[in-house]
Scaffold this motif. Structure first.
Motif, PDB file in Angstrom:
ATOM      1  N   ALA A 190      -9.368   5.128   5.920  1.00 54.84           N
ATOM      2  CA  ALA A 190      -8.735   6.340   5.406  1.00 54.84           C
ATOM      3  C   ALA A 190      -7.656   6.016   4.378  1.00 54.84           C
ATOM      4  O   ALA A 190      -7.341   6.843   3.503  1.00 54.84           O
ATOM      5  N   LEU A 191      -7.098   4.834   4.493  1.00 56.70           N
ATOM      6  CA  LEU A 191      -6.050   4.400   3.569  1.00 56.70           C
ATOM      7  C   LEU A 191      -6.625   3.987   2.208  1.00 56.70           C
ATOM      8  O   LEU A 191      -5.964   4.117   1.172  1.00 56.70           O
ATOM      9  N   ALA A 192      -7.860   3.507   2.204  1.00 53.71           N
ATOM     10  CA  ALA A 192      -8.457   2.900   1.011  1.00 53.71           C
ATOM     11  C   ALA A 192      -8.562   3.838  -0.199  1.00 53.71           C
ATOM     12  O   ALA A 192      -8.287   3.406  -1.331  1.00 53.71           O
ATOM     13  N   PRO A 193      -8.964   5.102  -0.064  1.00 54.79           N
ATOM     14  CA  PRO A 193      -9.105   5.934  -1.269  1.00 54.79           C
ATOM     15  C   PRO A 193      -7.827   6.055  -2.082  1.00 54.79           C
ATOM     16  O   PRO A 193      -7.879   6.107  -3.322  1.00 54.79           O
ATOM     17  N   GLY A 194      -6.697   6.091  -1.442  1.00 58.43           N
ATOM     18  CA  GLY A 194      -5.442   6.237  -2.169  1.00 58.43           C
ATOM     19  C   GLY A 194      -4.790   4.914  -2.505  1.00 58.43           C
ATOM     20  O   GLY A 194      -4.228   4.738  -3.590  1.00 58.43           O
ATOM     21  N   ALA A 195      -4.812   3.941  -1.557  1.00 55.91           N
ATOM     22  CA  ALA A 195      -4.140   2.664  -1.773  1.00 55.91           C
ATOM     23  C   ALA A 195      -5.023   1.653  -2.492  1.00 55.91           C
ATOM     24  O   ALA A 195      -4.534   0.604  -2.922  1.00 55.91           O
TER      25      ALA A 195
ATOM     26  N   PRO B  68       0.805  -1.227   0.000  1.00 56.11           N
ATOM     27  CA  PRO B  68       0.000   0.000   0.000  1.00 56.11           C
ATOM     28  C   PRO B  68       0.836   1.273   0.000  1.00 56.11           C
ATOM     29  O   PRO B  68       0.432   2.292  -0.572  1.00 56.11           O
ATOM     30  N   SER B  69       2.021   1.249   0.612  1.00 62.05           N
ATOM     31  CA  SER B  69       2.840   2.468   0.620  1.00 62.05           C
ATOM     32  C   SER B  69       3.319   2.818  -0.783  1.00 62.05           C
ATOM     33  O   SER B  69       3.297   3.994  -1.189  1.00 62.05           O
ATOM     34  N   LEU B  70       3.749   1.826  -1.568  1.00 58.88           N
ATOM     35  CA  LEU B  70       4.185   2.094  -2.941  1.00 58.88           C
ATOM     36  C   LEU B  70       3.023   2.521  -3.817  1.00 58.88           C
ATOM     37  O   LEU B  70       3.178   3.371  -4.709  1.00 58.88           O
ATOM     38  N   GLU B  71       1.860   1.934  -3.545  1.00 58.40           N
ATOM     39  CA  GLU B  71       0.672   2.338  -4.297  1.00 58.40           C
ATOM     40  C   GLU B  71       0.360   3.814  -4.047  1.00 58.40           C
ATOM     41  O   GLU B  71       0.012   4.567  -4.981  1.00 58.40           O
ATOM     42  N   LEU B  72       0.485   4.236  -2.789  1.00 55.75           N
ATOM     43  CA  LEU B  72       0.218   5.635  -2.457  1.00 55.75           C
ATOM     44  C   LEU B  72       1.245   6.569  -3.085  1.00 55.75           C
ATOM     45  O   LEU B  72       0.902   7.647  -3.606  1.00 55.75           O
ATOM     46  N   VAL B  73       2.519   6.185  -3.057  1.00 53.70           N
ATOM     47  CA  VAL B  73       3.575   7.057  -3.549  1.00 53.70           C
ATOM     48  C   VAL B  73       3.522   7.207  -5.070  1.00 53.70           C
ATOM     49  O   VAL B  73       3.678   8.317  -5.622  1.00 53.70           O
ATOM     50  N   HIS B  74       3.276   6.096  -5.788  1.00 54.07           N
ATOM     51  CA  HIS B  74       3.413   6.111  -7.237  1.00 54.07           C
ATOM     52  C   HIS B  74       2.103   6.331  -7.992  1.00 54.07           C
ATOM     53  O   HIS B  74       2.145   6.750  -9.159  1.00 54.07           O
ATOM     54  N   HIS B  75       0.968   6.041  -7.370  1.00 51.25           N
ATOM     55  CA  HIS B  75      -0.269   6.114  -8.128  1.00 51.25           C
ATOM     56  C   HIS B  75      -1.317   7.050  -7.539  1.00 51.25           C
ATOM     57  O   HIS B  75      -2.173   7.540  -8.270  1.00 51.25           O
ATOM     58  N   ALA B  76      -1.279   7.277  -6.238  1.00 53.72           N
ATOM     59  CA  ALA B  76      -2.287   8.163  -5.646  1.00 53.72           C
ATOM     60  C   ALA B  76      -1.929   9.622  -5.913  1.00 53.72           C
ATOM     61  O   ALA B  76      -0.750   9.973  -6.082  1.00 53.72           O
ATOM     62  N   GLU B  77      -2.932  10.445  -5.939  1.00 51.37           N
ATOM     63  CA  GLU B  77      -2.715  11.863  -6.212  1.00 51.37           C
ATOM     64  C   GLU B  77      -3.502  12.718  -5.225  1.00 51.37           C
ATOM     65  O   GLU B  77      -4.517  12.281  -4.680  1.00 51.37           O
ATOM     66  N   GLY B  78      -3.048  13.932  -5.055  1.00 54.32           N
ATOM     67  CA  GLY B  78      -3.769  14.922  -4.271  1.00 54.32           C
ATOM     68  C   GLY B  78      -3.995  14.488  -2.836  1.00 54.32           C
ATOM     69  O   GLY B  78      -3.128  13.887  -2.182  1.00 54.32           O
ATOM     70  N   TRP B  79      -5.179  14.848  -2.347  1.00 52.19           N
ATOM     71  CA  TRP B  79      -5.499  14.570  -0.939  1.00 52.19           C
ATOM     72  C   TRP B  79      -5.502  13.096  -0.614  1.00 52.19           C
ATOM     73  O   TRP B  79      -5.227  12.697   0.521  1.00 52.19           O
ATOM     74  N   ARG B  80      -5.823  12.242  -1.622  1.00 51.16           N
ATOM     75  CA  ARG B  80      -5.832  10.793  -1.381  1.00 51.16           C
ATOM     76  C   ARG B  80      -4.436  10.299  -0.989  1.00 51.16           C
ATOM     77  O   ARG B  80      -4.286   9.447  -0.109  1.00 51.16           O
ATOM     78  N   LYS B  81      -3.434  10.839  -1.652  1.00 47.88           N
ATOM     79  CA  LYS B  81      -2.056  10.441  -1.366  1.00 47.88           C
ATOM     80  C   LYS B  81      -1.647  10.837   0.047  1.00 47.88           C
ATOM     81  O   LYS B  81      -1.138  10.002   0.823  1.00 47.88           O
ATOM     82  N   TYR B  82      -1.883  12.083   0.418  1.00 48.22           N
ATOM     83  CA  TYR B  82      -1.428  12.551   1.730  1.00 48.22           C
ATOM     84  C   TYR B  82      -2.279  11.971   2.864  1.00 48.22           C
ATOM     85  O   TYR B  82      -1.760  11.660   3.938  1.00 48.22           O
ATOM     86  N   LEU B  83      -3.568  11.830   2.600  1.00 51.73           N
ATOM     87  CA  LEU B  83      -4.416  11.180   3.603  1.00 51.73           C
ATOM     88  C   LEU B  83      -3.983   9.733   3.819  1.00 51.73           C
ATOM     89  O   LEU B  83      -3.884   9.260   4.952  1.00 51.73           O
ATOM     90  N   GLY B  84      -3.701   9.048   2.720  1.00 47.97           N
ATOM     91  CA  GLY B  84      -3.276   7.648   2.832  1.00 47.97           C
ATOM     92  C   GLY B  84      -1.952   7.487   3.552  1.00 47.97           C
ATOM     93  O   GLY B  84      -1.788   6.609   4.405  1.00 47.97           O
ATOM     94  N   LEU B  85      -0.966   8.335   3.200  1.00 53.86           N
ATOM     95  CA  LEU B  85       0.339   8.226   3.867  1.00 53.86           C
ATOM     96  C   LEU B  85       0.226   8.539   5.363  1.00 53.86           C
ATOM     97  O   LEU B  85       0.857   7.877   6.208  1.00 53.86           O
TER      98      LEU B  85
END
Length: 395
Positions: free
Chosen positions: A118-123, A54-71
């Motif tokens: 909270a992790l789901a929208p980005g990861a 999930p961390s790599l998914e957030l870093v490389h594919h998530a964008e905007g608030w989804r990325k920062y919320l997920g991390l």
């Protein structure tokens, strides 16, 4: 663990661990039976590598608030996960008898689930990996029924989300939840047995300590009761002989000095747990004490026919009984008879008056006899006069 067929490959896609609580060495178990906190944290923390998916998914594919919320949610998830294991897993508080006392554990689990959401929208479906860690937590810290129910709910939730959410795949996380729960449960059972063993050893140690204290108290009572009684009798005798027979008085005073030194040595030996008494010596001591008290003794001269395993019990019985005769009976005669299985001490004094109830000495004798399977009986002497103490040992 084995990766299910068709599961995502690579570090980022490797299935979560089958057990977050892993076996620690016997040396890392504390005296309470629980692993130290640092061991629990390290054992749980090494498996956080599997959250790289999930961390790599957030870093490389998530964008905007989804990325920062997920991390942010992932960082808080890791902290809460480690804190929960450090606080509850592997301790007695994680196995409560009353299911209603697990509110703190449930609050932690609810917090973990909220962070997974909270992790789901980005990861996306990678967030399902975090539910494997939640499954390990619920098995580690909740009562049996609640833990199994929670695992079943997590499995169903994972399967449904993987199949019903567009673009998501379950990717073996449901199987990982079952395997992680089973492995964690196995370790929990092993740890509980270890804790029970530690508790049993502690209770046995406390019982042994209490028995040793009782033995020392019993021995000191018998030793001091006998020695001080004989000293008092000989002191009284020396006082009466002082103006009548100087040589006899000197002999009695020398005997008093010897008795005092012997009593002190006996007390020291008893405290060290190395003391034993000899039957022939007790017979000779009883004869001397009775004569000094003006009581006519009829005692055996040898004890060769008594088996060695019964001699100490017979010696203690003679010591305590003769002490009682001198102190309480007002007897004129005292007779001791013994054979290989029986010892009897009889006097012609005020039996019922001083022996209506067992004192501490007779109670101690009964305890000694019970330890070796012998029986102590007390009652009136021949013709209903005096008092008799008898010991019978098994054949």
């Amino acid at each position: 663990m084995a990766v299910p067929e068709g599961h995502r490959s690579g570090v980022a896609g490797t299935t979560a661990p089958t057990s977050v609580i892993h076996v620690t060495s016997a040396a890392s178990i504390t005296r309470s039976g629980s692993p130290p906190t640092i061991v629990r944290v390290v054992a749980a923390g090494v498996w956080l590598l599997f959250l790289s998916g999930p961390s790599l998914e957030l870093v490389h594919h998530a964008e905007g608030w989804r990325k920062y919320l997920g991390l942010g949610a992932l960082a808080l998830f890791i902290c809460l996960y480690l804190w929960t294991f450090a606080r509850f897993a592997g301790t007695r508080s994680s196995y409560p008898e009353n299911p209603k006392t697990v509110v703190p554990q449930w609050l932690c689990i609810a917090g973990l689930l909220a962070l997974v959401a909270a992790l789901a929208p980005g990861a996306r479906d990678e967030s399902l990996t975090a539910l494997v860690f939640v499954a390990a937590i619920v098995v580690a810290v909740l009562p049996i029924r609640q833990g199994l129910t929670a695992v079943a709910a997590l499995f169903i939730l994972t399967e449904l989300l993987g199949r019903l959410v567009t673009g998501w795949s379950e990717n073996g996380d449901g199987l990982a939840i079952i395997l992680a729960a089973a492995a964690t449960w196995a370790f929990r059972m092993a740890l509980m047995r270890r804790q029970q063993l530690v508790l049993a050893e502690r209770e046995l140690g406390e019982l042994a300590l209490e028995e040793e204290r009782s033995r020392i108290a019993r021995d000191l009572h018998d030793i001091l009761g006998h020695s001080l009684t004989v000293i008092a009798v000989k002191t009284e005798l020396a006082g009466r002989l002082l103006d009548v027979d100087t040589e006899r008085t000197r002999a009695e005073l020398q005997d008093l000095e010897r008795l005092t030194r012997d009593a002190l040595a006996d007390v020291r030996a008893t405290a060290l747990g190395v003391r034993g008494i000899a039957l022939p010596g007790e017979i000779a001591s009883a004869r001397s004490a009775l004569e000094a008290a003006g009581i006519d003794p009829a005692l055996p001269t040898v004890a060769d026919e008594i088996p060695s395993r019964w001699r100490e019990l017979f010696a203690w019985t003679i010591r305590e009984s003769v002490t009682n005769v001198i102190r309480h009976s007002h007897a004129k005669h005292c007779t001791i008879t013994m054979c290989d299985r029986r010892l009897s001490i009889t006097d012609d004094g005020d039996g019922p008056a001083y022996a209506a109830t067992d004192g501490r000495g007779l109670s101690g004798l009964r305890q000694r006899a019970a330890l070796v399977g012998a029986t102590i009986t007390t009652g009136s002497g021949p013709g209903g006069k005096g008092f008799n103490v008898s010991v019978e040992v098994p054949s």
